[in-house]
Design a protein around this motif. Structure first.
Motif, PDB file in Angstrom:
ATOM      1  N   LYS A   1       0.839  -1.197   0.000  1.00 30.25           N
ATOM      2  CA  LYS A   1       0.000   0.000   0.000  1.00 30.25           C
ATOM      3  C   LYS A   1       0.876   1.250   0.000  1.00 30.25           C
ATOM      4  CE  LYS A   1      -4.138   1.822   2.210  1.00 30.25           C
ATOM      5  NZ  LYS A   1      -5.160   1.558   3.251  1.00 30.25           N
ATOM      6  N   VAL A   2       0.612   2.160  -0.924  1.00 32.70           N
ATOM      7  CA  VAL A   2       1.431   3.367  -1.040  1.00 32.70           C
ATOM      8  C   VAL A   2       1.047   4.345   0.064  1.00 32.70           C
ATOM      9  CG1 VAL A   2       2.056   5.324  -2.487  1.00 32.70           C
ATOM     10  CG2 VAL A   2       1.744   3.060  -3.514  1.00 32.70           C
ATOM     11  N   TYR A   3       2.024   4.696   0.879  1.00 34.85           N
ATOM     12  CA  TYR A   3       1.799   5.627   1.988  1.00 34.85           C
ATOM     13  C   TYR A   3       2.222   7.049   1.640  1.00 34.85           C
ATOM     14  CZ  TYR A   3       0.224   2.788   5.942  1.00 34.85           C
ATOM     15  OH  TYR A   3      -0.535   2.042   6.812  1.00 34.85           O
ATOM     16  N   PHE A   4       3.175   7.184   0.716  1.00 32.53           N
ATOM     17  CA  PHE A   4       3.670   8.503   0.313  1.00 32.53           C
ATOM     18  C   PHE A   4       3.637   8.569  -1.211  1.00 32.53           C
ATOM     19  CE2 PHE A   4       5.500   7.667   4.450  1.00 32.53           C
ATOM     20  CZ  PHE A   4       5.344   8.872   5.116  1.00 32.53           C
TER      21      PHE A   4
ATOM     22  N   ALA B   1      -0.030   8.904   4.254  1.00 29.82           N
ATOM     23  CA  ALA B   1       0.224  10.281   4.667  1.00 29.82           C
ATOM     24  C   ALA B   1      -0.723  11.284   4.023  1.00 29.82           C
ATOM     25  CB  ALA B   1       1.670  10.654   4.345  1.00 29.82           C
ATOM     26  N   ALA B   2      -1.233  10.974   2.838  1.00 29.84           N
ATOM     27  CA  ALA B   2      -2.107  11.909   2.137  1.00 29.84           C
ATOM     28  C   ALA B   2      -3.561  11.807   2.596  1.00 29.84           C
ATOM     29  CB  ALA B   2      -2.025  11.673   0.628  1.00 29.84           C
ATOM     30  N   GLY B   3      -3.871  10.803   3.408  1.00 31.47           N
ATOM     31  CA  GLY B   3      -5.246  10.598   3.847  1.00 31.47           C
ATOM     32  C   GLY B   3      -5.505  11.172   5.226  1.00 31.47           C
ATOM     33  N   ASP B   4      -6.713  10.964   5.707  1.00 34.83           N
ATOM     34  CA  ASP B   4      -7.085  11.421   7.041  1.00 34.83           C
ATOM     35  C   ASP B   4      -6.407  10.549   8.097  1.00 34.83           C
ATOM     36  OD1 ASP B   4      -8.741  13.374   5.985  1.00 34.83           O
ATOM     37  OD2 ASP B   4     -10.502  12.061   5.978  1.00 34.83           O
ATOM     38  N   PHE B   5      -6.260  11.116   9.297  1.00 37.14           N
ATOM     39  CA  PHE B   5      -5.695  10.351  10.401  1.00 37.14           C
ATOM     40  C   PHE B   5      -6.587  10.504  11.621  1.00 37.14           C
ATOM     41  CE2 PHE B   5      -4.009  14.593  11.118  1.00 37.14           C
ATOM     42  CZ  PHE B   5      -4.081  14.735  12.499  1.00 37.14           C
ATOM     43  N   PHE B   6      -6.368   9.651  12.603  1.00 36.97           N
ATOM     44  CA  PHE B   6      -7.079   9.782  13.870  1.00 36.97           C
ATOM     45  C   PHE B   6      -6.166   9.320  14.995  1.00 36.97           C
ATOM     46  CE2 PHE B   6      -7.972   5.517  12.350  1.00 36.97           C
ATOM     47  CZ  PHE B   6      -7.919   4.721  13.481  1.00 36.97           C
ATOM     48  N   PHE B   7      -6.363   9.913  16.174  1.00 31.66           N
ATOM     49  CA  PHE B   7      -5.619   9.510  17.358  1.00 31.66           C
ATOM     50  C   PHE B   7      -6.398   8.424  18.088  1.00 31.66           C
ATOM     51  CE2 PHE B   7      -3.172  13.465  17.002  1.00 31.66           C
ATOM     52  CZ  PHE B   7      -1.916  13.018  17.387  1.00 31.66           C
TER      53      PHE B   7
ATOM     54  N   TYR C   1      13.602  10.271  15.077  1.00 24.74           N
ATOM     55  CA  TYR C   1      13.601   9.320  13.970  1.00 24.74           C
ATOM     56  C   TYR C   1      12.201   8.987  13.466  1.00 24.74           C
ATOM     57  CZ  TYR C   1      18.502   8.840  15.151  1.00 24.74           C
ATOM     58  OH  TYR C   1      19.824   9.110  15.419  1.00 24.74           O
ATOM     59  N   SER C   2      11.192   9.693  13.977  1.00 25.30           N
ATOM     60  CA  SER C   2       9.847   9.509  13.438  1.00 25.30           C
ATOM     61  C   SER C   2       9.774  10.053  12.015  1.00 25.30           C
ATOM     62  CB  SER C   2       8.814  10.257  14.295  1.00 25.30           C
ATOM     63  OG  SER C   2       8.512   9.564  15.475  1.00 25.30           O
ATOM     64  N   VAL C   3       9.131   9.287  11.145  1.00 23.72           N
ATOM     65  CA  VAL C   3       8.794   9.797   9.819  1.00 23.72           C
ATOM     66  C   VAL C   3       7.553  10.668   9.987  1.00 23.72           C
ATOM     67  CG1 VAL C   3       8.112   9.198   7.468  1.00 23.72           C
ATOM     68  CG2 VAL C   3       9.717   7.739   8.705  1.00 23.72           C
ATOM     69  N   ARG C   4       7.547  11.828   9.380  1.00 20.35           N
ATOM     70  CA  ARG C   4       6.393  12.711   9.493  1.00 20.35           C
ATOM     71  C   ARG C   4       5.503  12.567   8.256  1.00 20.35           C
ATOM     72  NH1 ARG C   4       6.655  16.231  13.557  1.00 20.35           N
ATOM     73  NH2 ARG C   4       4.425  15.758  13.503  1.00 20.35           N
ATOM     74  N   PRO C   5       4.220  12.804   8.407  1.00 20.18           N
ATOM     75  CA  PRO C   5       3.287  12.627   7.285  1.00 20.18           C
ATOM     76  C   PRO C   5       3.326  13.800   6.309  1.00 20.18           C
ATOM     77  CG  PRO C   5       2.107  13.342   9.230  1.00 20.18           C
ATOM     78  CD  PRO C   5       3.528  13.110   9.670  1.00 20.18           C
ATOM     79  N   THR C   6       4.503  14.084   5.792  1.00 22.55           N
ATOM     80  CA  THR C   6       4.684  15.125   4.780  1.00 22.55           C
ATOM     81  C   THR C   6       4.826  14.452   3.416  1.00 22.55           C
ATOM     82  OG1 THR C   6       7.079  15.072   5.134  1.00 22.55           O
ATOM     83  CG2 THR C   6       5.821  16.670   6.423  1.00 22.55           C
ATOM     84  N   PRO C   7       4.555  15.164   2.331  1.00 22.59           N
ATOM     85  CA  PRO C   7       4.648  14.530   1.007  1.00 22.59           C
ATOM     86  C   PRO C   7       6.003  13.895   0.722  1.00 22.59           C
ATOM     87  CG  PRO C   7       3.497  16.622   0.838  1.00 22.59           C
ATOM     88  CD  PRO C   7       4.029  16.549   2.244  1.00 22.59           C
ATOM     89  N   ASP C   8       7.082  14.489   1.285  1.00 25.44           N
ATOM     90  CA  ASP C   8       8.421  13.964   1.014  1.00 25.44           C
ATOM     91  C   ASP C   8       8.927  13.034   2.113  1.00 25.44           C
ATOM     92  OD1 ASP C   8       8.644  15.913   2.920  1.00 25.44           O
ATOM     93  OD2 ASP C   8      10.255  17.035   1.943  1.00 25.44           O
ATOM     94  N   ALA C   9       8.039  12.606   3.010  1.00 26.85           N
ATOM     95  CA  ALA C   9       8.394  11.643   4.070  1.00 26.85           C
ATOM     96  C   ALA C   9       9.571  12.132   4.903  1.00 26.85           C
ATOM     97  CB  ALA C   9       8.695  10.267   3.469  1.00 26.85           C
ATOM     98  N   ARG C  10       9.481  13.369   5.335  1.00 31.46           N
ATOM     99  CA  ARG C  10      10.551  13.961   6.139  1.00 31.46           C
ATOM    100  C   ARG C  10      10.664  13.265   7.493  1.00 31.46           C
ATOM    101  NH1 ARG C  10       9.427  20.032   5.809  1.00 31.46           N
ATOM    102  NH2 ARG C  10       8.947  19.303   3.705  1.00 31.46           N
TER     103      ARG C  10
END
Length: 252
Positions: free
Chosen positions: A22-25, A64-70, A239-248
């Motif tokens: 599944k594509v995340y980014f 990362a491009a979709g909605d999220f929930f806590f 070291y967390s990947v952030r939900p940015t388009p470039d997977a920062r």
């Protein structure tokens, strides 16, 4: 047709990764399995930021491009080797949250759709006394990176005046986080007041660059967000990947 599961052997356990392709980014083409492999590659560093701490699950079921929930409560369906601890929140609610201690548990959390890791500033063994004071340098729009860096250096100087050491990392978004290890002997309100005092100290040192003003319309430059030390707050760990388009990545 759904992707077959991928089984990852780590820390003496077999962990299933569902929908590995599944594509995340979308911008980079990174998949869920790519994310898992990244966390395995940096597991030693990533675990330093989360090990033994209760964790809120920030889930991105569509990437990362979709909605999220806590999700504060641990899923009921979980392996018996996934640890939990019961937290009491200011509202009076209770929640059993995940506690990660090894790479197998880390992969299990990432498989739930957690792109970044959001631990509390306490250890599972003592939930009432933080062992970390968190300084979140959050710039208002348009602030150049050099100004954020300069404020971080002033934070370092202010901490040194109190005999404390700050460990900086990029937020992975626009700012800088500085984590300060402290003895677990103060309550959340006391640690938050200390963070506010630090924010005001930094503001007085460089009023043209930094602010501790809470109301957004009164802010300028870099906001020192002391409220990240409230009991119900979590911050993306190192070291967390952030939900940015470039997977920062939030990098030390």
């Amino acid at each position: 047709m759904a992707d077959p599961k991928e089984t990852v052997e780590v820390a003496g356990r077999e962990v299933s990764v569902t929908n590995p392709g599944k594509v995340y980014f979308p911008e980079r083409g990174y998949t869920k399995l790519d994310l898992v492999r990244y966390y395995l590659a940096v597991a030693d560093g990533a675990l330093r930021g989360v090990r033994g701490r209760p964790m809120a699950l920030k889930r991105f079921p569509d990437g990362a491009a979709g909605d999220f929930f806590f999700q504060k409560r641990a899923p009921r369906s979980r392996p018996d080797w996934v640890e939990t601890v019961t937290l009491a929140f200011p509202s009076g609610r209770l929640a059993d949250e995940i506690v990660v201690r090894d790479a197998a548990q880390l992969v299990w959390v990432v498989n739930l759709g957690c792109i970044d890791l959001n631990p509390h500033p306490t250890r599972a063994e003592d939930l009432d006394h933080p062992d970390e004071l968190r300084v979140d340098l959050d710039p208002v729009p348009g602030v150049p990176w050099d100004h954020i860096r300069r404020v971080a250096l002033v934070v370092r100087d202010a901490l040194e005046a109190y005999g404390l050491v700050g460990w900086p990392k990029t937020s992975g978004s626009r700012g800088i986080h500085v984590n300060v290890r402290i003895e677990p002997r103060w309550t959340f309100p006391e640690v938050r007041r200390a963070a506010l005092a630090l924010a005001r100290d930094v503001e007085q040192r460089v009023p043209e660059l930094a602010t501790s003003r809470w109301w957004k319309e009164e802010r300028h430059g870099v906001f020192i967000d002391y409220n990240q030390n409230a009991k119900d707050r979590t911050v993306a760990s190192a070291y967390s990947v952030r939900p940015t388009p470039d997977a920062r990545v939030s990098a030390p």
